[in-house]
Motif scaffolding. Structure first.
Motif, PDB file in Angstrom:
ATOM      1  N   PHE A   1       4.963  18.122  -5.619  1.00  0.00           N
ATOM      2  CA  PHE A   1       6.266  17.867  -6.223  1.00  0.00           C
ATOM      3  C   PHE A   1       6.968  19.131  -6.715  1.00  0.00           C
ATOM      4  O   PHE A   1       7.850  19.061  -7.572  1.00  0.00           O
ATOM      5  N   SER A   2       6.594  20.259  -6.155  1.00  0.00           N
ATOM      6  CA  SER A   2       7.306  21.500  -6.464  1.00  0.00           C
ATOM      7  C   SER A   2       8.773  21.358  -6.046  1.00  0.00           C
ATOM      8  O   SER A   2       9.072  20.947  -4.932  1.00  0.00           O
ATOM      9  N   GLY A   3       9.682  21.687  -6.948  1.00  0.00           N
ATOM     10  CA  GLY A   3      11.105  21.569  -6.649  1.00  0.00           C
ATOM     11  C   GLY A   3      11.644  20.161  -6.710  1.00  0.00           C
ATOM     12  O   GLY A   3      12.790  19.912  -6.341  1.00  0.00           O
ATOM     13  N   SER A   4      10.834  19.221  -7.192  1.00  0.00           N
ATOM     14  CA  SER A   4      11.229  17.814  -7.277  1.00  0.00           C
ATOM     15  C   SER A   4      11.403  17.412  -8.735  1.00  0.00           C
ATOM     16  O   SER A   4      10.676  17.893  -9.607  1.00  0.00           O
TER      17      SER A   4
ATOM     18  N   GLU B   1       0.808  -1.212   0.000  1.00  0.00           N
ATOM     19  CA  GLU B   1       0.000   0.000   0.000  1.00  0.00           C
ATOM     20  C   GLU B   1       0.848   1.272   0.000  1.00  0.00           C
ATOM     21  O   GLU B   1       0.317   2.377  -0.052  1.00  0.00           O
ATOM     22  N   ASN B   2       2.160   1.101   0.060  1.00  0.00           N
ATOM     23  CA  ASN B   2       3.073   2.245  -0.013  1.00  0.00           C
ATOM     24  C   ASN B   2       3.813   2.230  -1.343  1.00  0.00           C
ATOM     25  O   ASN B   2       4.077   1.171  -1.902  1.00  0.00           O
ATOM     26  N   ALA B   3       4.134   3.408  -1.836  1.00  0.00           N
ATOM     27  CA  ALA B   3       4.830   3.525  -3.114  1.00  0.00           C
ATOM     28  C   ALA B   3       6.329   3.645  -2.907  1.00  0.00           C
ATOM     29  O   ALA B   3       6.790   4.159  -1.887  1.00  0.00           O
ATOM     30  N   ARG B   4       7.080   3.169  -3.878  1.00  0.00           N
ATOM     31  CA  ARG B   4       8.537   3.292  -3.849  1.00  0.00           C
ATOM     32  C   ARG B   4       8.979   4.316  -4.886  1.00  0.00           C
ATOM     33  O   ARG B   4       8.671   4.196  -6.075  1.00  0.00           O
ATOM     34  N   ILE B   5       9.697   5.326  -4.408  1.00  0.00           N
ATOM     35  CA  ILE B   5      10.251   6.372  -5.260  1.00  0.00           C
ATOM     36  C   ILE B   5      11.771   6.238  -5.220  1.00  0.00           C
ATOM     37  O   ILE B   5      12.360   6.073  -4.160  1.00  0.00           O
ATOM     38  N   SER B   6      12.390   6.320  -6.377  1.00  0.00           N
ATOM     39  CA  SER B   6      13.841   6.189  -6.451  1.00  0.00           C
ATOM     40  C   SER B   6      14.523   7.177  -5.513  1.00  0.00           C
ATOM     41  O   SER B   6      14.082   8.315  -5.345  1.00  0.00           O
ATOM     42  N   VAL B   7      15.599   6.731  -4.895  1.00  0.00           N
ATOM     43  CA  VAL B   7      16.320   7.541  -3.915  1.00  0.00           C
ATOM     44  C   VAL B   7      16.650   8.929  -4.464  1.00  0.00           C
ATOM     45  O   VAL B   7      16.493   9.939  -3.766  1.00  0.00           O
ATOM     46  N   TYR B   8      17.088   8.993  -5.721  1.00  0.00           N
ATOM     47  CA  TYR B   8      17.550  10.272  -6.257  1.00  0.00           C
ATOM     48  C   TYR B   8      16.436  11.305  -6.353  1.00  0.00           C
ATOM     49  O   TYR B   8      16.699  12.516  -6.410  1.00  0.00           O
ATOM     50  N   ALA B   9      15.181  10.848  -6.374  1.00  0.00           N
ATOM     51  CA  ALA B   9      14.050  11.757  -6.556  1.00  0.00           C
ATOM     52  C   ALA B   9      13.315  12.070  -5.260  1.00  0.00           C
ATOM     53  O   ALA B   9      12.283  12.735  -5.289  1.00  0.00           O
ATOM     54  N   GLN B  10      13.833  11.618  -4.126  1.00  0.00           N
ATOM     55  CA  GLN B  10      13.151  11.873  -2.859  1.00  0.00           C
ATOM     56  C   GLN B  10      13.518  13.231  -2.262  1.00  0.00           C
ATOM     57  O   GLN B  10      12.875  13.694  -1.329  1.00  0.00           O
ATOM     58  N   GLY B  11      14.560  13.869  -2.789  1.00  0.00           N
ATOM     59  CA  GLY B  11      14.969  15.181  -2.308  1.00  0.00           C
ATOM     60  C   GLY B  11      14.743  16.240  -3.368  1.00  0.00           C
ATOM     61  O   GLY B  11      13.877  16.105  -4.233  1.00  0.00           O
ATOM     62  N   ALA B  12      15.542  17.305  -3.309  1.00  0.00           N
ATOM     63  CA  ALA B  12      15.416  18.398  -4.271  1.00  0.00           C
ATOM     64  C   ALA B  12      15.923  17.966  -5.646  1.00  0.00           C
ATOM     65  O   ALA B  12      16.696  17.009  -5.773  1.00  0.00           O
TER      66      ALA B  12
END
Length: 355
Positions: free
Chosen positions: A298-301, A96-107
């Motif tokens: 996702f502003s700034g992402s 039920e949780n999504a996985r986002i690539s590490v590089y895209a979890q920050g700015a």
């Protein structure tokens, strides 16, 4: 005399680069490497770039730095670490949780890396004439230009291209954002990195969609990062189950690399630290996003670049793979979405969830 001045300039340049947050530094020749160019041509001829037509359209620029800028003599290759403090595979079974690539979890790394590259380039332009070397021409690039960043990084000694085709560093593992400064200065060359993959096949074995037809070869058409970010329209059904709960990119082949044991999250730039709301987002919340909500979240992402429709399409595939009846209602609500790919993905997910 000139050689000594260039050596000292290079030493000072590296110090300045490290003060700006770059943890990897080296210099490569800007002339064409025939082997590198031939590999690019063969990869494109096999169609492994998929829908990324811009790679073929500007292949003449991508072949070599001088193909893009004929005055270039050297490529200053640089890397910034985004090594995660957490296990990128921790959510593999959290349906039920999504996985986002590490590089895209920050700015967005484009902004951070480009800003530092420009600062370093200005430093070099100012220093060259002060040291009697005349005017230095420079151009800066990170990711979006027709530049073979990973092969150039390997030629500059930052690391080697592993069997997953990404750069691997002895000090920073697989977690480096790359950037380049092309320059007219004949700076001393670095020693190219030596391949240290050996007999290891961990990255090849980890790929859920079998995107590696052979070691050191990536078929983008089968790659989850390509499918969730670059591919437009419905994702082929043969890959949907393999997506699991990955909704933006994939870290599997990177995360299993044994060299990551040397990567230290202490070197990670503050801008790249994960935002709390992106480390384990709930699919139900993401499925409810309209365009305004998507843009706000996702502003700034870097995620913002794919748009709400492609993003929600990915979330629907993840929902269909979740086995969670609780997600059926938000999935059903999207079956009439104006975007055809979203509507089709909702139909597929609903059927998977037993509607």
């Amino acid at each position: 005399m000139v050689k000594a001045v260039l050596n000292q300039l290079l030493e000072d340049l590296e110090k300045e680069a490290r003060s700006l947050g770059f943890c990897a530094f080296g210099v490569a020749d800007a002339r064409e490497d025939e082997t590198r160019a031939a590999r690019l041509e063969a990869w494109l001829a096999d169609g492994m770039h998929g829908d990324m037509g811009w790679m073929a359209e500007r292949a003449h620029h991508r072949r070599s730095p001088q193909g893009l800028w004929s005055d270039a003599e050297r490529v200053i290759a640089l890397g910034m670490s985004y090594a995660p403090a957490h296990d990128p595979l921790a959510l593999a079974n959290a349906g039920e949780n999504a996985r986002i690539s590490v590089y895209a979890q920050g700015a967005d790394y484009h902004d951070t890396v480009k800003k530092a590259l420009k600062h370093l380039a200005r430093w070099l332009v100012a220093e060259a004439p002060r040291r009697g070397l005349g005017e230095a021409g420079v151009k800066v690039f990170t990711d979006t230009a027709p530049v073979m960043e990973k092969p150039l990084g390997a030629a500059a000694g930052l690391g080697w291209q592993g069997k997953h085709t990404n750069l691997v560093s002895r000090e920073h593992g697989s977690w480096l954002f790359l950037g380049e400064i092309y320059t007219t200065l004949p700076l001393p060359l670095s020693t190219p990195a030596r391949d240290r993959c050996g007999s290891c096949s961990a990255c090849q074995d980890a790929c859920p969609t079998r995107a590696f037809p052979a070691p050191y070869t990536l078929d983008a058409r089968r790659c989850i990062s390509y499918l969730t970010i670059e591919h437009k329209g419905p994702i082929p059904e043969e890959f949907r189950e393999g997506l699991g709960n990955r909704i933006y990119g994939c870290d599997d082949c990177l995360a299993v690399c044994p060299w990551n044991k040397f990567a230290d999250a202490a070197h990670t730039m503050k801008a790249f630290l994960p935002r709390a709301e992106l480390t384990a987002p709930e699919l139900a919340d993401l499925l409810a996003l309209d365009d305004a909500g998507f843009r706000a979240l996702f502003s700034g992402s870097p995620i913002k670049r794919i748009g709400r429709d492609r993003f929600v399409r990915n979330c629907l595939y993840a929902a269909g793979n979740s086995g969670s009846a609780a997600l059926l209602a938000p999935v059903e609500a999207l079956r009439g979405d104006p975007d055809p790919a979203v509507a089709e993905a909702a139909q597929w997910a609903a059927q998977r969830l037993g509607a």
